[in-house]
Design an enzyme around this catalytic site. Structure first.
Site, PDB file in Angstrom:
ATOM      1  N   ASN A 184      44.915 -31.916 -31.458  1.00  0.00           N
ATOM      2  CA  ASN A 184      43.455 -33.045 -31.758  1.00  0.00           C
ATOM      3  C   ASN A 184      42.607 -32.727 -32.356  1.00  0.00           C
ATOM      4  OD1 ASN A 184      43.926 -35.063 -29.853  1.00  0.00           O
ATOM      5  ND2 ASN A 184      45.450 -33.381 -28.695  1.00  0.00           N
ATOM      6  N   ILE A 243      39.788 -21.889 -17.694  1.00  0.00           N
ATOM      7  CA  ILE A 243      39.456 -22.414 -17.043  1.00  0.00           C
ATOM      8  C   ILE A 243      37.495 -21.825 -16.618  1.00  0.00           C
ATOM      9  CG2 ILE A 243      38.744 -21.767 -14.293  1.00  0.00           C
ATOM     10  CD1 ILE A 243      42.493 -22.011 -13.484  1.00  0.00           C
ATOM     11  N   LEU A 244      36.910 -22.249 -16.726  1.00  0.00           N
ATOM     12  CA  LEU A 244      35.803 -22.136 -16.875  1.00  0.00           C
ATOM     13  C   LEU A 244      34.486 -22.048 -16.032  1.00  0.00           C
ATOM     14  CD1 LEU A 244      35.671 -24.750 -20.265  1.00  0.00           C
ATOM     15  CD2 LEU A 244      35.680 -21.918 -20.448  1.00  0.00           C
ATOM     16  N   ASN A 301      36.050 -32.874 -21.951  1.00  0.00           N
ATOM     17  CA  ASN A 301      37.132 -32.119 -22.540  1.00  0.00           C
ATOM     18  C   ASN A 301      38.030 -33.617 -22.610  1.00  0.00           C
ATOM     19  OD1 ASN A 301      39.469 -30.542 -22.057  1.00  0.00           O
ATOM     20  ND2 ASN A 301      39.280 -31.126 -19.919  1.00  0.00           N
ATOM     21  N   GLY A 360      46.418 -27.384 -31.664  1.00  0.00           N
ATOM     22  CA  GLY A 360      45.177 -28.148 -32.487  1.00  0.00           C
ATOM     23  C   GLY A 360      45.664 -29.405 -33.199  1.00  0.00           C
ATOM     24  N   HIS A 380      42.029 -34.881 -21.219  1.00  0.00           N
ATOM     25  CA  HIS A 380      43.079 -34.270 -19.854  1.00  0.00           C
ATOM     26  C   HIS A 380      44.038 -34.950 -20.333  1.00  0.00           C
ATOM     27  CE1 HIS A 380      44.110 -32.220 -17.192  1.00  0.00           C
ATOM     28  NE2 HIS A 380      44.507 -33.718 -16.939  1.00  0.00           N
ATOM     29  N   MET A 389      42.890 -23.775 -23.221  1.00  0.00           N
ATOM     30  CA  MET A 389      43.645 -23.603 -21.971  1.00  0.00           C
ATOM     31  C   MET A 389      43.132 -22.674 -20.889  1.00  0.00           C
ATOM     32  SD  MET A 389      45.419 -26.318 -22.398  1.00  0.00           S
ATOM     33  CE  MET A 389      46.645 -27.157 -21.322  1.00  0.00           C
ATOM     34  N   ASP A 426      38.514 -29.859 -14.418  1.00  0.00           N
ATOM     35  CA  ASP A 426      39.626 -31.511 -15.178  1.00  0.00           C
ATOM     36  C   ASP A 426      37.820 -32.264 -13.326  1.00  0.00           C
ATOM     37  OD1 ASP A 426      41.106 -30.351 -16.845  1.00  0.00           O
ATOM     38  OD2 ASP A 426      42.064 -30.248 -15.075  1.00  0.00           O
TER      39      ASP A 426
HETATM   40  C1  GAR Z   1      47.133 -32.422 -25.563  1.00  0.00           C
HETATM   41  O1  GAR Z   1      47.255 -32.915 -24.908  1.00  0.00           O
HETATM   42  C2  GAR Z   1      45.150 -32.719 -24.527  1.00  0.00           C
HETATM   43  O2  GAR Z   1      45.795 -33.506 -23.729  1.00  0.00           O
HETATM   44  C3  GAR Z   1      45.837 -30.890 -23.840  1.00  0.00           C
HETATM   45  O3  GAR Z   1      46.183 -30.108 -24.416  1.00  0.00           O
HETATM   46  C4  GAR Z   1      46.840 -30.726 -25.287  1.00  0.00           C
HETATM   47  C5  GAR Z   1      46.800 -29.824 -26.609  1.00  0.00           C
HETATM   48  O4  GAR Z   1      47.533 -29.900 -27.544  1.00  0.00           O
HETATM   49  N1  GAR Z   1      45.122 -30.759 -22.972  1.00  0.00           N
HETATM   50  C6  GAR Z   1      44.581 -30.370 -21.636  1.00  0.00           C
HETATM   51  O5  GAR Z   1      46.280 -30.568 -21.060  1.00  0.00           O
HETATM   52  C7  GAR Z   1      43.676 -29.838 -21.198  1.00  0.00           C
HETATM   53  N2  GAR Z   1      43.882 -29.668 -18.929  1.00  0.00           N
HETATM   54  P1  GAR Z   1      47.059 -30.115 -29.196  1.00  0.00           P
HETATM   55  O6  GAR Z   1      46.507 -28.870 -29.560  1.00  0.00           O
HETATM   56  O7  GAR Z   1      48.460 -30.396 -29.717  1.00  0.00           O
HETATM   57  O8  GAR Z   1      45.793 -30.661 -29.603  1.00  0.00           O
END
Ligand code: GAR
Length: 185
Positions: free
Chosen positions: A14, A90-91, A103, A12, A105, A88, A141
């Site tokens: 982000n 698949i929707l 999203n 979390g 990525h 994480m 994606d």
């Molecule tokens: C982030 O790096 C995001 O880009 C990735 O998960 C991480 C979450 O980090 N998302 C994917 O890989 C989606 N396919 P966080 O929970 O610390 O924000």
């Protein structure tokens, strides 16, 4: 004030960065929803006065029944935009046809789709790494790209240094892109 709901599954970072950067002056984060009861990102939300909800996918027998409940939950907050920040899952079309979502990525899409994007792009022959923000559609994606940022791989790059560069870019680009989208709505 425009309202957003954020979905997340783990750390979390982000999620918290969006809250710290945009809430409450540029938008209102009306709820943070996770599919994991033990998601680390849940910590600290109360102190920031952000409502959170846990909707565990393990309690549902199919992706469709989970997504239907998730859509209902999201709609109860009536957000202008939904942000997937490390969600994480698949929707199914039940989600993608009912919810306007973006999203984050950690690769320069269309390269390196999927759950191991950072490692895949680090190990690839590509001379640059980067990140993408895209609209969510039924293809994993695969939705329309809204914004990307990139950096040159250095000669002595390690997976750790590469990952740090990805995260730094994410913390800048995602809030900025959310603000831009909300401004245009
Ligand atoms: C982030 O790096 C995001 O880009 C990735 O998960 C991480 C979450 O980090 N998302 C994917 O890989 C989606 N396919 P966080 O929970 O610390 O924000």
């Amino acid at each position: 004030m425009k309202k957003i709901v954020i979905l997340f599954s783990g750390e979390g970072k982000n999620l918290h960065n969006i809250i710290d950067t945009l809430h409450p002056h540029q938008c209102e984060v009306v709820c943070a929803i996770t599919n994991k009861a033990r998601a680390k990102g849940l910590e600290g939300l109360d102190a920031k006065h952000i409502k959170s909800e846990i909707l565990e996918h393990t309690n549902f027998s199919s992706r469709e029944t989970y997504d239907a409940e998730l859509v209902k939950l999201i709609q109860s907050y009536n957000p202008d935009l939904v942000v997937l920040a490390g969600f994480m899952r698949i929707l199914t079309p039940i989600f993608t046809t009912n919810i306007k979502a973006i999203n984050l990525h950690p690769s320069l899409l269309p390269k390196h789709k999927g759950a191991n994007a950072i490692e895949d792009s680090f190990l690839s022959e590509d001379s640059i790494g980067g990140i993408s923000v895209h609209f969510v559609n039924e293809e994993l994606d695969g939705g329309q790209i809204i914004a990307q940022a990139s950096f040159e791989k250095s000669e002595n790059e390690t997976l750790q240094s590469f990952t740090c560069k990805i995260k730094e870019l994410e913390y800048q680009l995602l809030p900025q892109t959310i603000a831009e989208i909300l401004y245009k709505l």
